[in-house]
Design an enzyme around this catalytic site. Structure first.
Site, PDB file in Angstrom:
ATOM      1  N   ASN A 209     -11.836   7.110  40.620  1.00 34.37           N
ATOM      2  CA  ASN A 209     -12.791   7.835  39.768  1.00 34.37           C
ATOM      3  C   ASN A 209     -12.456   9.318  39.762  1.00 34.37           C
ATOM      4  O   ASN A 209     -11.516   9.755  40.416  1.00 34.37           O
ATOM      5  CB  ASN A 209     -14.224   7.563  40.233  1.00 34.37           C
ATOM      6  CG  ASN A 209     -14.420   7.964  41.673  1.00 34.37           C
ATOM      7  OD1 ASN A 209     -14.248   9.125  42.028  1.00 34.37           O
ATOM      8  ND2 ASN A 209     -14.741   6.999  42.526  1.00 34.37           N
ATOM      9  N   ASP A 278     -17.120   1.159  43.938  1.00 29.11           N
ATOM     10  CA  ASP A 278     -18.066   0.063  44.171  1.00 29.11           C
ATOM     11  C   ASP A 278     -17.371  -1.297  44.092  1.00 29.11           C
ATOM     12  O   ASP A 278     -17.894  -2.289  44.577  1.00 29.11           O
ATOM     13  CB  ASP A 278     -19.196   0.120  43.139  1.00 29.11           C
ATOM     14  CG  ASP A 278     -20.102   1.316  43.379  1.00 29.11           C
ATOM     15  OD1 ASP A 278     -20.459   1.536  44.549  1.00 29.11           O
ATOM     16  OD2 ASP A 278     -20.419   2.040  42.413  1.00 29.11           O
ATOM     17  N   LYS A 288       5.162  -4.870  41.968  1.00 30.92           N
ATOM     18  CA  LYS A 288       4.699  -4.294  40.714  1.00 30.92           C
ATOM     19  C   LYS A 288       4.594  -5.390  39.649  1.00 30.92           C
ATOM     20  O   LYS A 288       5.555  -6.157  39.449  1.00 30.92           O
ATOM     21  CB  LYS A 288       5.676  -3.203  40.257  1.00 30.92           C
ATOM     22  CG  LYS A 288       5.188  -2.478  39.043  1.00 30.92           C
ATOM     23  CD  LYS A 288       6.207  -1.482  38.523  1.00 30.92           C
ATOM     24  CE  LYS A 288       5.816  -1.087  37.123  1.00 30.92           C
ATOM     25  NZ  LYS A 288       6.924  -0.725  36.296  1.00 30.92           N
ATOM     26  N   PHE A 322     -25.827  10.540  48.432  1.00 34.83           N
ATOM     27  CA  PHE A 322     -25.761  11.168  47.110  1.00 34.83           C
ATOM     28  C   PHE A 322     -26.081  10.117  46.051  1.00 34.83           C
ATOM     29  O   PHE A 322     -25.766   8.941  46.234  1.00 34.83           O
ATOM     30  CB  PHE A 322     -24.369  11.750  46.867  1.00 34.83           C
ATOM     31  CG  PHE A 322     -24.208  13.121  47.454  1.00 34.83           C
ATOM     32  CD1 PHE A 322     -24.162  13.292  48.819  1.00 34.83           C
ATOM     33  CD2 PHE A 322     -24.132  14.233  46.631  1.00 34.83           C
ATOM     34  CE1 PHE A 322     -24.045  14.550  49.380  1.00 34.83           C
ATOM     35  CE2 PHE A 322     -24.012  15.501  47.179  1.00 34.83           C
ATOM     36  CZ  PHE A 322     -23.969  15.668  48.555  1.00 34.83           C
ATOM     37  N   LYS A 336     -32.962   4.490  45.934  1.00 38.64           N
ATOM     38  CA  LYS A 336     -31.744   4.480  46.763  1.00 38.64           C
ATOM     39  C   LYS A 336     -32.048   4.975  48.178  1.00 38.64           C
ATOM     40  O   LYS A 336     -31.532   4.446  49.161  1.00 38.64           O
ATOM     41  CB  LYS A 336     -30.692   5.397  46.116  1.00 38.64           C
ATOM     42  CG  LYS A 336     -29.361   4.714  45.874  1.00 38.64           C
ATOM     43  CD  LYS A 336     -28.467   5.525  44.979  1.00 38.64           C
ATOM     44  CE  LYS A 336     -28.282   4.835  43.634  1.00 38.64           C
ATOM     45  NZ  LYS A 336     -27.434   5.593  42.719  1.00 38.64           N
ATOM     46  N   LYS A 340     -31.401   2.271  51.116  1.00 33.37           N
ATOM     47  CA  LYS A 340     -30.302   2.506  52.063  1.00 33.37           C
ATOM     48  C   LYS A 340     -30.793   3.143  53.361  1.00 33.37           C
ATOM     49  O   LYS A 340     -29.986   3.536  54.193  1.00 33.37           O
ATOM     50  CB  LYS A 340     -29.226   3.377  51.406  1.00 33.37           C
ATOM     51  CG  LYS A 340     -28.619   2.741  50.157  1.00 33.37           C
ATOM     52  CD  LYS A 340     -27.307   3.372  49.756  1.00 33.37           C
ATOM     53  CE  LYS A 340     -26.792   2.762  48.462  1.00 33.37           C
ATOM     54  NZ  LYS A 340     -25.415   3.127  48.166  1.00 33.37           N
TER      55      LYS A 340
HETATM   56  N1  CTP Z   1     -21.667   4.677  48.887  1.00 31.64           N
HETATM   57  C1  CTP Z   1     -21.117   4.101  50.001  1.00 31.64           C
HETATM   58  N2  CTP Z   1     -20.357   2.978  49.903  1.00 31.64           N
HETATM   59  C2  CTP Z   1     -20.145   2.390  48.701  1.00 31.64           C
HETATM   60  C3  CTP Z   1     -20.706   2.972  47.557  1.00 31.64           C
HETATM   61  C4  CTP Z   1     -21.456   4.111  47.683  1.00 31.64           C
HETATM   62  O1  CTP Z   1     -21.308   4.633  51.091  1.00 31.64           O
HETATM   63  N3  CTP Z   1     -19.398   1.299  48.639  1.00 31.64           N
HETATM   64  C5  CTP Z   1     -22.490   5.894  49.040  1.00 31.64           C
HETATM   65  C6  CTP Z   1     -21.959   7.120  48.356  1.00 31.64           C
HETATM   66  O2  CTP Z   1     -21.148   7.880  49.234  1.00 31.64           O
HETATM   67  C7  CTP Z   1     -23.210   7.877  47.965  1.00 31.64           C
HETATM   68  C8  CTP Z   1     -24.196   6.765  47.692  1.00 31.64           C
HETATM   69  O3  CTP Z   1     -23.732   5.645  48.430  1.00 31.64           O
HETATM   70  O4  CTP Z   1     -23.726   8.656  49.013  1.00 31.64           O
HETATM   71  C9  CTP Z   1     -24.259   6.394  46.249  1.00 31.64           C
HETATM   72  O5  CTP Z   1     -24.965   5.217  46.129  1.00 31.64           O
HETATM   73  P1  CTP Z   1     -24.603   4.053  45.100  1.00 31.64           P
HETATM   74  O6  CTP Z   1     -25.536   2.947  45.335  1.00 31.64           O
HETATM   75  O7  CTP Z   1     -23.174   3.754  45.072  1.00 31.64           O
HETATM   76  O8  CTP Z   1     -24.970   4.781  43.829  1.00 31.64           O
HETATM   77  P2  CTP Z   1     -24.108   4.983  42.598  1.00 31.64           P
HETATM   78  O9  CTP Z   1     -22.663   5.187  42.933  1.00 31.64           O
HETATM   79  O10 CTP Z   1     -24.777   6.116  41.905  1.00 31.64           O
HETATM   80  O11 CTP Z   1     -24.163   3.598  41.861  1.00 31.64           O
HETATM   81  P3  CTP Z   1     -25.382   2.657  41.360  1.00 31.64           P
HETATM   82  O12 CTP Z   1     -26.351   3.580  40.724  1.00 31.64           O
HETATM   83  O13 CTP Z   1     -24.657   1.734  40.498  1.00 31.64           O
HETATM   84  O14 CTP Z   1     -25.940   1.977  42.578  1.00 31.64           O
END
Ligand code: CTP
Length: 401
Positions: A209, A278, A288, A322, A336, A340
Site C-alpha cells: 500500500n 489485511d 517468477k 490507528f 475498532k 481490538k
Molecule cells: N493492524 C494490525 N494488523 C493487521 C491489520 C491492521 O495490527 N493485520 C492494525 C494497524 O496497524 C492499525 C489498525 O490495526 O493500527 C487498523 O485497523 P484495521 O482493522 O486494519 O483498520 P483498517 O486498516 O482501517 O481496515 P478496516 O476498516 O477494513 O478494518
C-alpha cells in the site's frame, strides 16, 4: 531543548573538523553552552581560536593546563556536561576509547563523564571498514555510546565510499534528540510499528500500500526525545532510521507479527502506526510467474490482525491503534477501539486533504478508552506525533489516578 544545556564537543584529528565549526556555531546560536575539547591532531586541521570564537568559551587541548586553580578542568567539564559529542571521531580516538585509554584531555574527559556520549566517525572508507575499527565501535555501542553512521560519497582522501562525517544539520537534530525531555515516557519500553508491509506473490511481485512510514517514524523519534526506549518495527520505507531508536526491518505482516510479539511482554506501550496488509496471497510462487492468460486471479487470505492479537493478550500494556477511514469516522474508530481492546485510537479521514498516506501532514481525532475525544487541526506529522504522545501521557496520568 538546547537552551542552557552544556554540551562538550570533542574534536579529534580529521579533515571533517571543518564541519564541526559549523555545528558549534549552530549549537551556540540555539542557546547551548558549548565547551570544545580538541586532540592535538585536531588542532592541525582547525585552530582552537576558531572554536573559541564560535563557542565563546575557552577551548581545551591539554589536560595539564589548568586556568582555574579551584577546579580540575577535565573533571569539572565532564561533570557539567549534559552530553558529550565527538565529531569527528577518528579511528585513533575510537580505539583509545574502546581500550579505556586516557592520554589526552578528550579521552580523559570521556572516561570521567556520566553524560551520554555520541560519536560521529569520519575517516577513509578502508579504515572505516577495517575489522579493528568495526570491533572498537561495537565495543563502544555496548557501553551505550551512540555511534552516528557516516555518510557515503566523495571523501577528502580521493576515495568514494563510506566515511563522510554526518552533516552538521543531522548532528544538531541528534543532539536535540539526545537531550531528551523528562516526561512520563522516560524509561518506558515503547514499540512503534511503521510503514506498509509487503506480501509477496512471486520473487518479483508483491501486494502493498501507499504508506510512507512518516507518521510512525515521527512517533518513534518523539517518544525517544521524551526519554523512552524505542523499538521501531518497520516495513519497507525510504526513510532514514531515527537516531537513538532500535530499528527492526520487516517485510510481511507475518514478520511484523513475530517481531512485535517477541517484544510484547517487555513493552509498556505499543503504537501500531503501520499500515499492515489485511490480505496475503494464498500461494507464493517460488519462481517468477510467466504471463500467459489475459487475466490472472490471485486468491488472497487474511493476514493475522496483529493489533487484535495484542489486545487479546494485553496485561498492563497500553495499546494505541490507528484507523484510516473514509466515512463514519466516529462510529468505525470507536468500534475498532472496543473490538481490538485498545487504550487510544488515532483516527483520520483519508479523504481529507492533508491527511493520511504518503503526505507530510495529518489531521487526526484521538479517541481514548475512558471516553475522551479530541479533534486536532491539520499539522505536520512531527507535530501530530506530539499531539498523540501528549494524549497518551494524559491518559496514563488519568489511569494511574
Ligand atoms: N493492524 C494490525 N494488523 C493487521 C491489520 C491492521 O495490527 N493485520 C492494525 C494497524 O496497524 C492499525 C489498525 O490495526 O493500527 C487498523 O485497523 P484495521 O482493522 O486494519 O483498520 P483498517 O486498516 O482501517 O481496515 P478496516 O476498516 O477494513 O478494518
Amino acid at each position: 531543548m538546547l537552551k542552557n544545556k552544556t554540551i562538550v564537543v570533542g574534536v579529534s584529528g580529521g579533515i571533517a573538523a571543518f564541519k564541526t565549526a559549523a555545528l558549534v556555531s549552530k549549537l551556540t546560536q540555539a542557546g547551548a553552552n558549548i565547551y570544545v575539547v580538541m586532540t592535538e591532531a585536531a588542532t592541525k586541521f582547525v585552530t582552537p581560536l576558531t572554536f573559541q570564537a564560535l563557542s565563546r568559551n575557552p577551548v581545551y587541548t591539554d589536560t595539564f593546563t589548568e586556568p582555574d586553580a579551584t577546579k580540575i578542568a577535565h573533571i569539572d567539564i565532564a561533570d557539567q556536561a549534559d552530553l558529550v559529542l565527538i565529531a569527528p571521531a577518528s579511528a585513533n580516538t575510537i580505539a583509545k576509547l574502546a581500550a579505556g585509554i586516557a592520554d589526552n584531555m578528550l579521552t580523559t574527559l570521556v572516561l570521567a563523564t556520566k553524560a551520554p556520549v555520541a560519536l560521529a566517525p569520519a575517516m577513509n572508507v578502508n579504515m572505516y571498514e577495517h575489522p579493528s575499527v568495526q570491533e572498537n565501535m561495537e565495543k563502544l555501542r555496548s557501553y551505550h555510546y551512540q555511534l552516528i553512521e557516516p555518510g557515503a560519497g566523495y571523501l577528502a582522501c580521493g576515495w568514494v565510499g563510506k566515511g563522510r562525517m554526518a552533516e552538521p544539520e543531522q548532528l544538531l537534530e541528534l543532539v536535540d534528540t539526545l537531550l531528551e525531555e523528562a516526561t512520563d515516557l522516560r524509561g518506558k519500553q515503547v514499540i512503534v510499528t511503521a510503514g506498509p508491509t509487503r506480501e509477496p506473490l512471486d520473487p518479483v511481485r508483491f501486494f502493498s500500500n501507499y504508506s510512507s512510514g512518516k507518521m510512525g517514524y515521527a512517533l518513534a523519534q518523539e517518544a525517544r526525545r521524551r526519554g523512552a526506549h524505542v523499538t521501531l518495527i518497520t516495513g519497507p520505507t525510504a526513510l532514514e532510521a531515527p537516531v537513538g531508536v532500535e530499528t527492526v526491518a520487516v517485510q510481511t505482516a507475518e514478520e511484523m507479527y513475530n517481531a512485535v510479539n517477541k517484544r510484547y511482554q517487555q513493552a509498556d506501550i505499543v503504537i501500531k502506526a503501520a499500515a499492515v496488509a489485511d490480505y496475503q496471497p494464498v500461494d507464493v510462487f517460488a519462481h517468477k510467474q510467466k504471463k500467459n492468460a489475459d487475466e490472472w486471479s490471485v486468491a488472497l487470505e487474511r493476514t493475522k490482525d496483529i493489533l487484535r492479537f495484542l489486545g487479546e493478550h494485553k496485561k498492563e500494556q497500553i495499546l494505541v491503534g490507528f484507523a484510516a477511514e473514509s466515512e463514519q469516522l466516529h462510529t468505525y474508530a470507536k468500534s475498532k477501539l472496543e473490538r481490538k481492546n485498545l487504550d487510544l485510537i488515532v483516527a483520520n479521514n483519508i479523504t481529507t486533504e492533508g491527511a493520511g498516506f504518503d503526505v507530510d501532514t495529518n489531521v487526526v481525532t484521538v479517541f481514548t478508552r475512558d471516553g475522551q475525544e479530541t479533534a486536532y487541526p491539520q499539522a505536520s506529522k512531527q507535530e501530530v506525533a506530539k499531539q498523540i504522545l501528549n494524549e497518551l501521557e494524559a491518559y496514563m496520568k488519568r489511569r494511574e489516578a
